[in-house]
Scaffold this active site. Structure first.
Site, short mmCIF file in Angstrom:
data_model
loop_
_atom_site.label_atom_id
_atom_site.label_comp_id
_atom_site.label_asym_id
_atom_site.label_seq_id
_atom_site.Cartn_x
_atom_site.Cartn_y
_atom_site.Cartn_z
N SER A 184 0.79 -1.23 0.00
CA SER A 184 0.00 0.00 0.00
C SER A 184 0.82 1.28 0.00
O SER A 184 0.33 2.33 -0.40
CB SER A 184 -0.94 0.01 1.20
OG SER A 184 -0.22 -0.19 2.40
N HIS A 212 -5.60 -2.85 -2.51
CA HIS A 212 -5.13 -1.92 -3.55
C HIS A 212 -5.04 -2.57 -4.93
O HIS A 212 -4.59 -1.94 -5.88
CB HIS A 212 -3.77 -1.34 -3.15
CG HIS A 212 -3.83 -0.62 -1.84
ND1 HIS A 212 -4.11 0.73 -1.74
CD2 HIS A 212 -3.69 -1.08 -0.57
CE1 HIS A 212 -4.12 1.07 -0.46
NE2 HIS A 212 -3.87 0.00 0.28
N LYS A 243 -11.66 1.77 -1.19
CA LYS A 243 -10.76 2.31 -2.21
C LYS A 243 -11.50 2.29 -3.56
O LYS A 243 -12.30 3.18 -3.81
CB LYS A 243 -9.47 1.51 -2.18
CG LYS A 243 -8.89 1.59 -0.74
CD LYS A 243 -7.72 0.76 -0.50
CE LYS A 243 -7.39 0.53 0.96
NZ LYS A 243 -7.52 1.60 1.92
N1 PMP Z 1 -5.44 -3.73 3.85
C1 PMP Z 1 -4.68 -2.81 3.25
C2 PMP Z 1 -3.53 -3.26 2.41
C3 PMP Z 1 -4.98 -1.45 3.40
O1 PMP Z 1 -4.21 -0.53 2.81
C4 PMP Z 1 -6.09 -1.07 4.19
C5 PMP Z 1 -6.50 0.38 4.39
N2 PMP Z 1 -5.59 1.36 4.21
C6 PMP Z 1 -6.84 -2.06 4.81
C7 PMP Z 1 -6.50 -3.38 4.61
C8 PMP Z 1 -8.00 -1.71 5.69
O2 PMP Z 1 -9.09 -1.34 4.92
P1 PMP Z 1 -10.23 -0.34 5.41
O3 PMP Z 1 -9.78 1.04 5.16
O4 PMP Z 1 -11.39 -0.75 4.58
O5 PMP Z 1 -10.48 -0.61 6.87
#
Ligand code: PMP
Length: 396
Positions: A184, A212, A243
């Protein structure tokens, strides 16, 4: 004075950056999350800090679907999926996500974080092993910590290190390898083909976080597993709605027996209220749109490739990215904040990435694209950042 106050009055970390005038967090936005946003002072800012890769949070069809759900089902379900909180809408989304991801069944959660935290805490237990890339997302880290399995880590995307870990483990034990499909912060991809080879050699299972990857890679944006043609080799696929699906929530998809087990044991699924109707309907509509409009994916890659080319031309250090997430390495915490602030003042929103989201020597600002960005907007962003990075002596 209370105990907690005593304990935390010396917590100066954020204050230090506030005093220096470079504190970059919680910037208030007063508009929709588009390619340009309005901030609390009325400034128009180019948004390169969003995860809405498909550019759908403003789409009238998505907003309309959310409004219709709000009218029909009200603002919240006031209970868990397990009890009074299951709507036909949740079940429909679960069915469509399972089909989209090429798995038997799926479960919808209220956030992506609670998918990883909840699933990992129960899907492996005593006597099992959970093996993670050392750059996996915080929610994966928390999930593995909550489980009773033995926790192991390997160096980021280092397949020799992963093999070194695996070869010491009992062949028959349950061994779950968990990776971000797209990392990410750095935008690079998990080496899924090599991980699948190791899965067969050492008798393991695999879970991929498509947070992502969804909407960005694979046929119609199915994700990184589909991009590599390895969906059948991956046991569990998780994704978020926050996202590319323009909403809030998340899901886990897998075989019917594992999903049935999770449906009845996963604590963040059972002991937490179900996803809000409007959020569920928005995600469902966004899913339909990405299935029906492959041109969005093409547009996303067009602006991504343009930005990659331009940052390279200007001499930025952009690491191993292969995605719309472009890390611009600064390699200094203070300067990372300074760059973020100067960019903001120049009308460009980017995100600073510092520990624990990366190693101390790897600080960066993260520049992310959406399908709705134009090349002209990207060019404005690149030029503003080039000026700032040069003035700060980060690039020549
Ligand atoms: N997994 C990854 C790789 C993320 O980047 C994120 C959020 N930044 C999440 C899980 C968590 O997702 P959410 O924002 O829907 O709680």
């Amino acid at each position: 004075m209370g105990q907690l106050q005593d304990k935390y009055k010396s917590y100066r970390e954020p204050q230090k950056f506030m005093d220096a005038g470079v504190y970059p967090y919680f910037r208030e936005i007063t508009s929709k999350q588009g390619t340009e946003v309005t901030d609390i002072d009325g400034n128009e800012i180019l948004m390169f800090g969003s995860n809405a890769y498909t550019g759908l949070p403003n789409d009238p069809r998505v907003i309309n679907a959310a409004q219709r759900a709000l009218e029909k089902y009200g603002s919240g379900c006031a209970g868990s999926r397990f009890l009074n909180g299951t709507l036909d809408l949740h079940v429909q989304l679960e069915k469509e996500l399972a089909a989209f991801e090429g798995k038997d069944e799926a479960l919808v959660f209220s956030t992506g974080f609670s998918v990883n935290a909840g699933v990992l805490s129960v899907v492996v237990g005593r006597g099992d092993y959970v093996i993670c890339d050392d750059r996996d997302h915080a929610s994966i880290v928390d999930g593995r910590r909550l489980s009773f399995a033995t926790q192991l880590r390997y160096k980021h995307n280092d397949m020799e290190d992963l093999e070194r870990v695996l070869q010491r483990l009992p062949h028959e034990a349950v061994k779950l390898i968990v990776v971000d499909g797209v990392f990410s912060m750095e935008g690079d991809l998990a080496n899924l083909p090599a991980i699948v080879e190791l899965k067969h050699k050492y008798n393991c299972s695999i879970m991929v976080d498509e947070a992502h990857g969804l909407g960005v890679f694979g046929r119609q944006g199915r994700g990184v597993c589909d991009h590599f043609g390895l969906t059948d080799e991956v046991d569990l696929i998780m994704g978020t709605f926050s996202k590319s699906l323009a909403s809030i929530g998340g899901f886990i998809a897998g075989d019917k027996d594992t999903i049935n087990y999770l449906r009845h044991t996963c604590r963040t699924y059972i002991f937490s209220a179900s996803n809000a109707p409007a959020a569920t309907a928005a995600a469902l509509e966004a899913l339909h749109i990405i299935e029906q409009e492959p041109e969005r994916l093409e547009q996303l890659w067009k602006v991504t490739n343009y930005a990659l080319k331009r940052f390279k031309e200007e001499g930025f250090e952009i690491g191993e990215t292969e995605s719309p997430i472009i890390p611009l390495y600064v390699r200094d915490i203070e300067k990372t904040f300074v760059v973020t602030k100067l960019a903001y003042e120049a009308g460009v929103f980017i995100n600073p990435v510092i520990p624990p989201a990366c190693a101390p020597q790897d600080t960066l600002v993260r520049f992310a694209l959406m399908a709705t960005h134009t090349e002209e907007q990207v060019e404005r962003g690149v030029q503003a950042l080039t000026k700032i990075f040069k003035a700060q002596g980060i690039i020549k």
